[in-house]
Design an enzyme around this catalytic site. Sequence first.
Site, mmCIF file in Angstrom:
data_model
loop_
_atom_site.group_PDB
_atom_site.id
_atom_site.type_symbol
_atom_site.label_atom_id
_atom_site.label_comp_id
_atom_site.label_asym_id
_atom_site.label_seq_id
_atom_site.Cartn_x
_atom_site.Cartn_y
_atom_site.Cartn_z
ATOM 1 N N THR A 136 -1.527 0.070 -3.593
ATOM 2 C CA THR A 136 -1.065 -1.124 -4.290
ATOM 3 C C THR A 136 -1.525 -2.404 -3.596
ATOM 4 O O THR A 136 -1.784 -2.407 -2.392
ATOM 5 C CB THR A 136 0.478 -1.105 -4.344
ATOM 6 O OG1 THR A 136 0.944 -2.347 -4.848
ATOM 7 C CG2 THR A 136 1.099 -0.903 -2.961
ATOM 8 N N ASP A 137 -1.555 -3.492 -4.361
ATOM 9 C CA ASP A 137 -1.866 -4.796 -3.763
ATOM 10 C C ASP A 137 -0.700 -5.335 -2.927
ATOM 11 O O ASP A 137 -0.871 -6.291 -2.164
ATOM 12 C CB ASP A 137 -2.258 -5.815 -4.855
ATOM 13 C CG ASP A 137 -1.171 -6.083 -5.880
ATOM 14 O OD1 ASP A 137 -0.101 -5.430 -5.823
ATOM 15 O OD2 ASP A 137 -1.383 -6.948 -6.755
ATOM 16 N N GLU A 138 0.488 -4.722 -3.080
ATOM 17 C CA GLU A 138 1.664 -5.255 -2.370
ATOM 18 C C GLU A 138 1.535 -5.122 -0.860
ATOM 19 O O GLU A 138 2.263 -5.771 -0.113
ATOM 20 C CB GLU A 138 2.950 -4.560 -2.832
ATOM 21 C CG GLU A 138 3.178 -4.718 -4.316
ATOM 22 C CD GLU A 138 4.632 -4.647 -4.752
ATOM 23 O OE1 GLU A 138 5.517 -4.622 -3.887
ATOM 24 O OE2 GLU A 138 4.860 -4.631 -5.960
ATOM 25 N N TYR A 162 9.219 -0.684 0.034
ATOM 26 C CA TYR A 162 8.175 0.004 -0.760
ATOM 27 C C TYR A 162 6.795 -0.365 -0.234
ATOM 28 O O TYR A 162 5.970 0.521 0.054
ATOM 29 C CB TYR A 162 8.305 -0.383 -2.241
ATOM 30 C CG TYR A 162 7.052 -0.063 -3.048
ATOM 31 C CD1 TYR A 162 6.677 1.246 -3.307
ATOM 32 C CD2 TYR A 162 6.226 -1.088 -3.530
ATOM 33 C CE1 TYR A 162 5.518 1.543 -4.027
ATOM 34 C CE2 TYR A 162 5.068 -0.803 -4.244
ATOM 35 C CZ TYR A 162 4.715 0.516 -4.488
ATOM 36 O OH TYR A 162 3.572 0.805 -5.189
ATOM 37 N N LYS A 166 3.922 2.039 1.552
ATOM 38 C CA LYS A 166 2.559 2.226 1.021
ATOM 39 C C LYS A 166 1.527 1.793 2.078
ATOM 40 O O LYS A 166 0.487 2.431 2.235
ATOM 41 C CB LYS A 166 2.364 1.432 -0.276
ATOM 42 C CG LYS A 166 3.151 1.941 -1.471
ATOM 43 C CD LYS A 166 2.774 3.355 -1.922
ATOM 44 C CE LYS A 166 1.396 3.435 -2.544
ATOM 45 N NZ LYS A 166 1.136 4.775 -3.128
HETATM 46 P P1 NAD Z 1 5.881 6.448 -11.066
HETATM 47 O O1 NAD Z 1 7.100 6.127 -10.287
HETATM 48 O O2 NAD Z 1 5.862 6.198 -12.529
HETATM 49 O O3 NAD Z 1 5.496 8.003 -10.874
HETATM 50 C C1 NAD Z 1 5.566 8.626 -9.625
HETATM 51 C C2 NAD Z 1 5.382 10.128 -9.849
HETATM 52 O O4 NAD Z 1 5.401 10.770 -8.571
HETATM 53 C C3 NAD Z 1 6.480 10.779 -10.682
HETATM 54 O O5 NAD Z 1 5.937 11.677 -11.615
HETATM 55 C C4 NAD Z 1 7.324 11.509 -9.655
HETATM 56 O O6 NAD Z 1 7.991 12.660 -10.194
HETATM 57 C C5 NAD Z 1 6.273 11.887 -8.631
HETATM 58 N N1 NAD Z 1 6.838 12.090 -7.298
HETATM 59 C C6 NAD Z 1 7.689 11.267 -6.630
HETATM 60 N N2 NAD Z 1 8.001 11.790 -5.450
HETATM 61 C C7 NAD Z 1 7.317 12.960 -5.344
HETATM 62 C C8 NAD Z 1 7.214 13.944 -4.322
HETATM 63 N N3 NAD Z 1 7.889 13.841 -3.174
HETATM 64 N N4 NAD Z 1 6.407 14.997 -4.538
HETATM 65 C C9 NAD Z 1 5.719 15.120 -5.711
HETATM 66 N N5 NAD Z 1 5.807 14.234 -6.704
HETATM 67 C C10 NAD Z 1 6.594 13.153 -6.520
HETATM 68 O O7 NAD Z 1 4.707 5.680 -10.339
HETATM 69 P P2 NAD Z 1 3.418 4.960 -10.962
HETATM 70 O O8 NAD Z 1 3.783 3.600 -11.405
HETATM 71 O O9 NAD Z 1 2.750 5.883 -11.880
HETATM 72 O O10 NAD Z 1 2.537 4.788 -9.639
HETATM 73 C C11 NAD Z 1 1.647 5.823 -9.229
HETATM 74 C C12 NAD Z 1 0.983 5.407 -7.934
HETATM 75 O O11 NAD Z 1 0.262 4.183 -8.148
HETATM 76 C C13 NAD Z 1 1.954 5.118 -6.787
HETATM 77 O O12 NAD Z 1 1.394 5.603 -5.605
HETATM 78 C C14 NAD Z 1 2.061 3.608 -6.764
HETATM 79 O O13 NAD Z 1 2.350 3.153 -5.467
HETATM 80 C C15 NAD Z 1 0.685 3.198 -7.197
HETATM 81 N N6 NAD Z 1 0.565 1.904 -7.888
HETATM 82 C C16 NAD Z 1 1.396 1.611 -8.939
HETATM 83 C C17 NAD Z 1 1.230 0.397 -9.609
HETATM 84 C C18 NAD Z 1 2.101 0.025 -10.788
HETATM 85 O O14 NAD Z 1 2.021 -1.117 -11.247
HETATM 86 N N7 NAD Z 1 2.908 0.919 -11.327
HETATM 87 C C19 NAD Z 1 0.237 -0.513 -9.202
HETATM 88 C C20 NAD Z 1 -0.590 -0.170 -8.109
HETATM 89 C C21 NAD Z 1 -0.414 1.057 -7.475
HETATM 90 O O1 DAU Z 2 1.616 -5.037 -7.605
HETATM 91 C C1 DAU Z 2 1.623 -3.654 -7.813
HETATM 92 C C2 DAU Z 2 3.050 -3.164 -7.894
HETATM 93 O O2 DAU Z 2 3.545 -3.591 -9.161
HETATM 94 C C3 DAU Z 2 3.175 -1.659 -7.764
HETATM 95 O O3 DAU Z 2 2.749 -1.261 -6.489
HETATM 96 C C4 DAU Z 2 4.631 -1.210 -7.989
HETATM 97 O O4 DAU Z 2 4.704 0.198 -7.961
HETATM 98 C C5 DAU Z 2 5.086 -1.724 -9.331
HETATM 99 O O5 DAU Z 2 6.449 -1.417 -9.505
HETATM 100 C C6 DAU Z 2 4.868 -3.229 -9.433
HETATM 101 O O6 DAU Z 2 5.772 -3.925 -8.540
HETATM 102 P P1 DAU Z 2 6.569 -5.240 -9.006
HETATM 103 O O7 DAU Z 2 7.763 -5.370 -8.160
HETATM 104 O O8 DAU Z 2 5.657 -6.408 -9.117
HETATM 105 O O9 DAU Z 2 6.947 -4.769 -10.516
HETATM 106 P P2 DAU Z 2 8.268 -4.970 -11.386
HETATM 107 O O10 DAU Z 2 7.917 -4.560 -12.779
HETATM 108 O O11 DAU Z 2 9.464 -4.366 -10.764
HETATM 109 O O12 DAU Z 2 8.456 -6.558 -11.373
HETATM 110 C C7 DAU Z 2 7.454 -7.427 -11.848
HETATM 111 C C8 DAU Z 2 7.944 -8.847 -11.617
HETATM 112 O O13 DAU Z 2 9.052 -9.080 -12.505
HETATM 113 C C9 DAU Z 2 8.469 -9.087 -10.228
HETATM 114 O O14 DAU Z 2 8.131 -10.409 -9.817
HETATM 115 C C10 DAU Z 2 9.982 -8.951 -10.346
HETATM 116 C C11 DAU Z 2 10.238 -9.417 -11.766
HETATM 117 N N1 DAU Z 2 11.378 -8.749 -12.452
HETATM 118 C C12 DAU Z 2 11.429 -7.393 -12.443
HETATM 119 C C13 DAU Z 2 12.472 -6.732 -13.063
HETATM 120 C C14 DAU Z 2 12.550 -5.231 -13.029
HETATM 121 C C15 DAU Z 2 12.321 -9.509 -13.129
HETATM 122 O O15 DAU Z 2 12.235 -10.759 -13.170
HETATM 123 N N2 DAU Z 2 13.355 -8.857 -13.757
HETATM 124 C C16 DAU Z 2 13.474 -7.497 -13.741
HETATM 125 O O16 DAU Z 2 14.483 -6.972 -14.298
#
Ligand code: NAD
Ligand code: DAU
Length: 355
Positions: A136-138, A162, A166
């Site tokens: 992630t970019d975080e 989180y 990561k």
């Molecule tokens: P998600 O939470 O939707 O899915 C996570 C999956 O991992 C689920 O299917 C869960 O059952 C599985 N999992 C969790 N713990 C596990 C374990 N111990 N063993 C096996 N499986 C397990 O997550 P996502 O949003 O699809 O993100 C996927 C990856 O991409 C993550 O590594 C996240 O950090 C990264 N990422 C997410 C975003 C985003 O915006 N969602 C952006 C950049 C990177």
């Molecule tokens: O940047 C990549 C990341 O993006 C991933 O690594 C994470 O897995 C993914 O969850 C996401 O993180 P964020 O914290 O940015 O996503 P989230 O959707 O939780 O929130 C997006 C923005 O919206 C953030 O600034 C918080 C705000 N927010 C979020 C929720 C859930 C609100 O204002 N209200 C809300 O109820």
Amino acid sequence: MIFVTGGAGFIGANFVLDWLAPGRAAVDEGVLVYDALTYAGNLASLSQIRSHPGLRFERGDICETERVLELLREHGPRAIVHFAAESHVDRSILGPAEFVRTNIEGTFSLLEAARTYVGELTGADRDAFRFLHVSTDEVYGSLGPADPAFREDTPYAPNSPYAASKAASDHLVRAYRHTYGLAVLTTNCSNNYGPFQFPEKLIPLVTLNALQGRPLPVYGDGSNVRDWLFVGDHCAGIRAVLERGRLGETYNIGGRSERTNIDVVRAICKLLDELRPDPAGPHERLITYVKDRPGHDRRYAIDCDKIERELGWRPSETFESGLRRTISWYLGATDWIGEVTSGRYREWMDLQYGD
Ligand code: NAD
Ligand code: DAU
């Protein structure tokens, strides 16, 4: 075949669906999905390919090193694509321990299994193997309004449990390249959105709440900025890195689509006004400013010049076209929404937003 951890989660499921999609002539190999099916993992996300001959599913935890190693030996994948993680920042604030276990110990366990497995391979199989770590970019921390976007050489400065977990996993992946010569690749991507995203994240949460006439919670003053990328474009970026990325390198992936949170929420409201008008009035009336997230990062922005230049990757969706696709998908996904918004989901909503 490829071994995909977390393939029943949001991005992992989209990746597997794309990989096995009809007409993807470039890809002619199966997928073994390895997923613990936590609250965030749902086999309903893979239901349209349930009987695809190229799909295998094993329920399991990435922390089970021996089990993973046995599966690797049995199926002989040419790559591990590692999505499995705890992924929600708010949950990491309320309960960081699971993030340390899954994201740090889990990635370590997977690296150990991969190291042993690769040590047993020979010749072309050994040379071809790749471990792609999805991150992630975080990990780069938070930007001010005028700061340049994150580059691959931006120093790490994770701010939430989180992000720190990561970052630690990224460092382990890097170390396994440096120390053991494991063929690793890492991607650091910005905020994804699209079909099958669990409705704890901003876009699906606001969409579902709006459809039910419930408050749309905006943290703080809504001016925090995220860069948004349609999930299909992220998956295409991961495929490009897997096939053509330089070993040991990291690649930033982003949408060049910075938006304030309040602008994102307003855009969802406008689309719903058009696609599913509410007789009670415009959906924006439901916007509710709530207590800010502790340590809330101000701004993320990705410089994705490297993946564009080296691998020729470009996003195909704008934020506007991708958001319209996403909202339209949620409007038609009644069964999937019913599956994932069961008891555990309601418990989370009460815990996070109850007061
Ligand atoms: P998600 O939470 O939707 O899915 C996570 C999956 O991992 C689920 O299917 C869960 O059952 C599985 N999992 C969790 N713990 C596990 C374990 N111990 N063993 C096996 N499986 C397990 O997550 P996502 O949003 O699809 O993100 C996927 C990856 O991409 C993550 O590594 C996240 O950090 C990264 N990422 C997410 C975003 C985003 O915006 N969602 C952006 C950049 C990177
Ligand atoms: O940047 C990549 C990341 O993006 C991933 O690594 C994470 O897995 C993914 O969850 C996401 O993180 P964020 O914290 O940015 O996503 P989230 O959707 O939780 O929130 C997006 C923005 O919206 C953030 O600034 C918080 C705000 N927010 C979020 C929720 C859930 C609100 O204002 N209200 C809300 O109820």
